[in-house]
Design an enzyme around this catalytic site. Structure first.
Site, mmCIF file in Angstrom:
data_model
loop_
_atom_site.group_PDB
_atom_site.id
_atom_site.type_symbol
_atom_site.label_atom_id
_atom_site.label_comp_id
_atom_site.label_asym_id
_atom_site.label_seq_id
_atom_site.Cartn_x
_atom_site.Cartn_y
_atom_site.Cartn_z
ATOM 1 N N GLY A 57 -23.063 -10.942 18.268
ATOM 2 C CA GLY A 57 -21.630 -11.165 18.117
ATOM 3 C C GLY A 57 -21.222 -12.630 18.092
ATOM 4 O O GLY A 57 -20.041 -12.955 18.202
ATOM 5 N N HIS A 66 -29.297 -1.360 25.459
ATOM 6 C CA HIS A 66 -28.606 -2.457 24.769
ATOM 7 C C HIS A 66 -28.222 -3.523 25.799
ATOM 8 O O HIS A 66 -27.859 -3.198 26.932
ATOM 9 C CB HIS A 66 -27.360 -1.928 24.054
ATOM 10 C CG HIS A 66 -26.789 -2.936 23.099
ATOM 11 N ND1 HIS A 66 -26.011 -3.979 23.530
ATOM 12 C CD2 HIS A 66 -26.915 -3.087 21.762
ATOM 13 C CE1 HIS A 66 -25.681 -4.734 22.483
ATOM 14 N NE2 HIS A 66 -26.213 -4.208 21.399
ATOM 15 N N SER A 94 -26.028 -10.722 14.834
ATOM 16 C CA SER A 94 -25.359 -11.422 13.727
ATOM 17 C C SER A 94 -26.064 -11.214 12.387
ATOM 18 O O SER A 94 -26.081 -12.117 11.546
ATOM 19 C CB SER A 94 -25.195 -12.911 14.040
ATOM 20 O OG SER A 94 -24.362 -13.079 15.174
ATOM 21 N N LYS A 133 -20.447 0.191 18.486
ATOM 22 C CA LYS A 133 -19.961 -0.211 19.816
ATOM 23 C C LYS A 133 -18.634 0.494 20.127
ATOM 24 O O LYS A 133 -18.446 1.634 19.698
ATOM 25 C CB LYS A 133 -19.864 -1.740 19.903
ATOM 26 C CG LYS A 133 -21.197 -2.407 19.502
ATOM 27 C CD LYS A 133 -21.287 -3.861 19.847
ATOM 28 C CE LYS A 133 -22.641 -4.402 19.383
ATOM 29 N NZ LYS A 133 -22.877 -5.786 19.751
ATOM 30 N N ASN A 156 -24.572 -0.028 14.905
ATOM 31 C CA ASN A 156 -24.051 0.189 16.257
ATOM 32 C C ASN A 156 -22.570 -0.174 16.227
ATOM 33 O O ASN A 156 -22.227 -1.351 16.209
ATOM 34 C CB ASN A 156 -24.833 -0.691 17.242
ATOM 35 C CG ASN A 156 -24.291 -0.589 18.654
ATOM 36 O OD1 ASN A 156 -23.412 0.240 18.939
ATOM 37 N ND2 ASN A 156 -24.796 -1.423 19.536
ATOM 38 N N GLU A 204 -33.100 -7.888 20.118
ATOM 39 C CA GLU A 204 -31.762 -8.435 19.973
ATOM 40 C C GLU A 204 -31.604 -9.631 20.917
ATOM 41 O O GLU A 204 -31.308 -9.443 22.109
ATOM 42 C CB GLU A 204 -30.707 -7.381 20.319
ATOM 43 C CG GLU A 204 -30.745 -6.177 19.413
ATOM 44 C CD GLU A 204 -29.378 -5.498 19.312
ATOM 45 O OE1 GLU A 204 -28.875 -5.403 18.190
ATOM 46 O OE2 GLU A 204 -28.805 -5.112 20.340
ATOM 47 N N GLU A 260 -25.636 -5.142 26.194
ATOM 48 C CA GLU A 260 -24.289 -4.973 26.763
ATOM 49 C C GLU A 260 -24.304 -3.952 27.893
ATOM 50 O O GLU A 260 -23.542 -4.070 28.861
ATOM 51 C CB GLU A 260 -23.308 -4.586 25.642
ATOM 52 C CG GLU A 260 -22.973 -5.801 24.775
ATOM 53 C CD GLU A 260 -22.707 -5.495 23.310
ATOM 54 O OE1 GLU A 260 -22.415 -4.337 22.975
ATOM 55 O OE2 GLU A 260 -22.802 -6.443 22.501
HETATM 56 P P1 13P Z 1 -23.689 -8.114 15.984
HETATM 57 O O1 13P Z 1 -24.331 -7.666 14.680
HETATM 58 O O2 13P Z 1 -22.219 -7.937 16.003
HETATM 59 O O3 13P Z 1 -24.161 -9.464 16.382
HETATM 60 O O4 13P Z 1 -24.248 -7.100 17.108
HETATM 61 C C1 13P Z 1 -25.601 -6.848 17.189
HETATM 62 C C2 13P Z 1 -25.811 -5.743 18.145
HETATM 63 O O5 13P Z 1 -25.607 -5.899 19.335
HETATM 64 C C3 13P Z 1 -26.242 -4.439 17.618
HETATM 65 O O6 13P Z 1 -26.633 -3.588 18.618
#
Ligand code: 13P
Length: 254
Positions: A176, A100, A216, A14, A12, A170, A102
């Protein structure tokens, strides 16, 4: 990881990168993938919308698949700024991430909306990657399992099968942050998700459905996570922006 479920490693990206970055990252992955005789994993990259067509061209024929980071629940219409599943499929997407954390946070997406988006993605011929996960507050309150069960109940598309749906667990506190779930934490939630899936879609389909871990995930921790009985791959954010790291995570899967 089980012998019956093929691991899926999804990147992803983003809201990161410009055209040259998208071209470079996808071509590095495509080259590596093309060299592998029979990869033991499926790989999908999910670039930002404006990069989808470009990446589709670069990865064509390599075995690396294309995914979107979101889709609108409807096929077309007066929805300024939105993108329909049919358009995404048309530019080469075979997967779409929905729900997601976010998007749930930034855009107030509810379980019902996530479910509608997943159903629309499937109707357009894509595989929906449905994301769920608890916040740190919910975990600290002892509500990690109940939160994930509730989100799954509300977000799982009607007629979900192992072929058209992938679940991504997740934990919000791990996204992150560099703070990854321990293997025990991950297996506990993944096991609970599969048990809930058994109730929702039956034991046979639940046993085949892939449940990814995200938050992560890095080359250094991917192996022990993907080795867990109910972890069938990863949904990778930061580490998916580096071809060598993302590839190393995929290799940990097969
Ligand atoms: P990170 O791997 O940067 O923690 O993000 C995970 C994520 O949100 C994947 O969709």
């Amino acid at each position: 990881m089980s012998t019956t479920r093929r691991p899926l490693i999804a990147g992803n990206w983003k809201m990161n990168g410009l055209k040259k970055d998208a071209r470079q990252l996808s071509s590095q992955l495509a080259k590596r993938m093309a060299k592998v005789n029979r990869p033991g994993f499926d790989m999908v990259v999910c670039p930002p919308f404006p990069m989808l067509a470009l990446v589709a061209d670069v990865i064509k024929g390599s075995g690396v698949k294309l995914g979107a980071q979101d889709n609108h629940p409807q096929v077309s219409g007066a929805h300024t700024g939105d993108t329909s599943p049919a358009m995404l499929k048309n530019v080469g997407c075979s997967y779409a991430i929905v729900g997601h954390s976010e998007r749930r946070t930034d855009h107030g997406e509810s379980d019902a909306l996530v479910k509608a988006k997943a159903e629309a993605a499937i109707a357009a011929g894509m595989i929906a990657i449905v994301c769920i996960g608890e916040t740190l507050k919910q975990r600290k309150a002892g509500r990690a399992l109940s939160t994930n069960r509730k989100q799954l109940q509300g977000s799982l598309p009607q007629a979900a099968t192992a072929k058209n749906t992938v679940i991504a667990y997740e934990p919000v506190w791990a996204i992150g942050t560099g703070e990854v779930a321990t293997p025990a934490q991950a297996q506990e939630v993944h096991g609970a998700i599969r048990a809930e899936l058994e109730k929702l879609i039956g034991a046979k389909e639940a046993a085949k459905m892939r449940i990814l871990y995200g938050g992560s995930m890095k080359p250094g921790n991917a192996g022990e996570l993907i080795a867990l009985p109910d972890v069938d791959g990863g949904l990778v954010g930061g580490a998916a922006l580096n071809a060598a790291d993302f590839w190393a995570i995929a290799e940990a899967a097969g």
